[in-house]
Design an enzyme around this catalytic site. Structure first.
Site, PDB file in Angstrom:
ATOM      1  N   LYS A  13       0.836  -1.203   0.000  1.00 11.55           N
ATOM      2  CA  LYS A  13       0.000   0.000   0.000  1.00 11.55           C
ATOM      3  C   LYS A  13       0.873   1.256   0.000  1.00 11.55           C
ATOM      4  O   LYS A  13       0.598   2.229  -0.716  1.00 11.55           O
ATOM      5  CB  LYS A  13      -0.917   0.005   1.228  1.00 11.55           C
ATOM      6  N   ILE A  17       1.508   4.506  -2.737  1.00 10.77           N
ATOM      7  CA  ILE A  17       1.520   5.935  -2.404  1.00 10.77           C
ATOM      8  C   ILE A  17       2.781   6.593  -2.944  1.00 10.77           C
ATOM      9  O   ILE A  17       2.726   7.655  -3.576  1.00 10.77           O
ATOM     10  CB  ILE A  17       1.435   6.138  -0.869  1.00 10.77           C
ATOM     11  N   GLU A  31      11.386   8.581   2.117  1.00 12.60           N
ATOM     12  CA  GLU A  31      12.762   8.346   1.677  1.00 12.60           C
ATOM     13  C   GLU A  31      13.069   6.856   1.597  1.00 12.60           C
ATOM     14  O   GLU A  31      13.563   6.366   0.607  1.00 12.60           O
ATOM     15  CB  GLU A  31      13.749   9.029   2.631  1.00 12.60           C
ATOM     16  N   LYS A  38       9.451  -9.130  15.167  1.00 11.52           N
ATOM     17  CA  LYS A  38      10.069  -9.255  16.484  1.00 11.52           C
ATOM     18  C   LYS A  38      10.472 -10.712  16.739  1.00 11.52           C
ATOM     19  O   LYS A  38       9.713 -11.635  16.451  1.00 11.52           O
ATOM     20  CB  LYS A  38       9.081  -8.783  17.559  1.00 11.52           C
ATOM     21  N   LYS A  46       8.977  -9.326  26.547  1.00 10.23           N
ATOM     22  CA  LYS A  46       8.058  -8.194  26.693  1.00 10.23           C
ATOM     23  C   LYS A  46       6.785  -8.614  27.417  1.00 10.23           C
ATOM     24  O   LYS A  46       6.255  -7.866  28.246  1.00 10.23           O
ATOM     25  CB  LYS A  46       7.732  -7.607  25.319  1.00 10.23           C
ATOM     26  N   ARG A  70       9.535   0.897   9.821  1.00  8.80           N
ATOM     27  CA  ARG A  70      10.063   2.248  10.011  1.00  8.80           C
ATOM     28  C   ARG A  70       9.990   2.980   8.680  1.00  8.80           C
ATOM     29  O   ARG A  70      10.480   2.488   7.665  1.00  8.80           O
ATOM     30  CB  ARG A  70      11.504   2.209  10.511  1.00  8.80           C
ATOM     31  N   GLU A 132       3.103  -1.995  13.988  1.00  6.65           N
ATOM     32  CA  GLU A 132       3.579  -0.725  14.537  1.00  6.65           C
ATOM     33  C   GLU A 132       4.444  -0.027  13.493  1.00  6.65           C
ATOM     34  O   GLU A 132       5.361  -0.624  12.931  1.00  6.65           O
ATOM     35  CB  GLU A 132       4.414  -0.928  15.806  1.00  6.65           C
ATOM     36  N   ALA A 144      18.816   8.470  16.235  1.00 12.40           N
ATOM     37  CA  ALA A 144      18.389   7.234  16.901  1.00 12.40           C
ATOM     38  C   ALA A 144      19.392   6.103  16.667  1.00 12.40           C
ATOM     39  O   ALA A 144      19.676   5.317  17.578  1.00 12.40           O
ATOM     40  CB  ALA A 144      17.000   6.826  16.413  1.00 12.40           C
ATOM     41  N   HIS A 148      21.630   4.370  19.641  1.00 14.22           N
ATOM     42  CA  HIS A 148      21.613   2.915  19.829  1.00 14.22           C
ATOM     43  C   HIS A 148      23.040   2.367  19.908  1.00 14.22           C
ATOM     44  O   HIS A 148      23.349   1.557  20.790  1.00 14.22           O
ATOM     45  CB  HIS A 148      20.857   2.256  18.673  1.00 14.22           C
TER      46      HIS A 148
END
Length: 201
Positions: A13, A17, A31, A38, A46, A70, A132, A144, A148
């Site tokens: 999808k 776009i 970009e 996971k 978790k 991401r 997510e 970020a 890390h």
């Protein structure tokens, strides 16, 4: 398998776009995209931290980031344009939004986190799977990644002065984002091409 299929469905999808925007406007707000599932150990860890029993139902209902994506954008405004586009679509359900851009974490982390539900058409019927999405600018993504690396270099025991410098670096990255957006607006104001906008759903 279902989470992997949900990621592939969502990625298709988003690729539509990207393609439509690039062809129609010569500009795509996206970009690049990264996806991951996971690891089972991370899921179990978790669930234990959340204090829920180790059952499949609890995993499905309590853990929302098993499938992760991401999306890295050029500008902050692109992130919010994509969010509004997702909210308007009937084939995606936006379940939750956490805005760490407007309200950064104490260490300076900035990103927009979205929990989406994506439909899978299966033999048993339609099943909505959670994914997510983390949306960041290029500058936020660089920060970020470096945070890390430094975090694990210090074996999670980061000195206080490093925390301060990391937050200052985050503020500098955000200032860079705003400066580049001002430059883009100035360039666009001196051309006959109107600024691109997202397609209607």
């Amino acid at each position: 398998m279902l989470y992997q299929l949900a990621l592939e469905e969502l990625q298709n999808k988003i690729n539509v776009i990207k393609t439509e925007l690039k062809q129609l406007n010569g500009y795509s707000p996206i970009e690049h995209i990264k996806v991951r599932i996971k690891e089972p150990k991370s899921i179990l860890d978790k669930m234990k931290r959340k204090g829920c029993g180790l059952t499949v139902d609890n995993m499905l209902n309590q853990i929302h980031d098993i499938a992760g994506m991401r999306i890295v954008c050029a500008f902050v405004k692109d992130i919010y344009l994509l969010l509004e586009h997702f909210k308007q679509r009937s084939d995606i359900h936006v379940l939750e939004v956490k805005d760490y851009i407007k309200d950064p974490k104490p260490n300076g982390y900035q990103s927009l986190h979205i929990i989406l539900a994506v439909p899978l058409i299966l033999l048993e019927g339609t099943r909505w799977m959670k994914v997510e999405i983390q949306m960041r600018t290029l500058a936020m993504d660089f920060w970020a990644s470096m945070e890390h690396i430094l975090f694990y270099k210090y074996d999670k025991q980061v000195p206080a002065h490093v925390h301060t410098e990391l937050k200052e670096a985050s503020e500098a990255a955000y200032a860079l984002d705003k400066k580049m957006l001002r430059i883009q607006k100035e360039i666009l104001s001196n051309t006959t091409t109107s600024e691109p906008s997202l397609l209607s759903p």
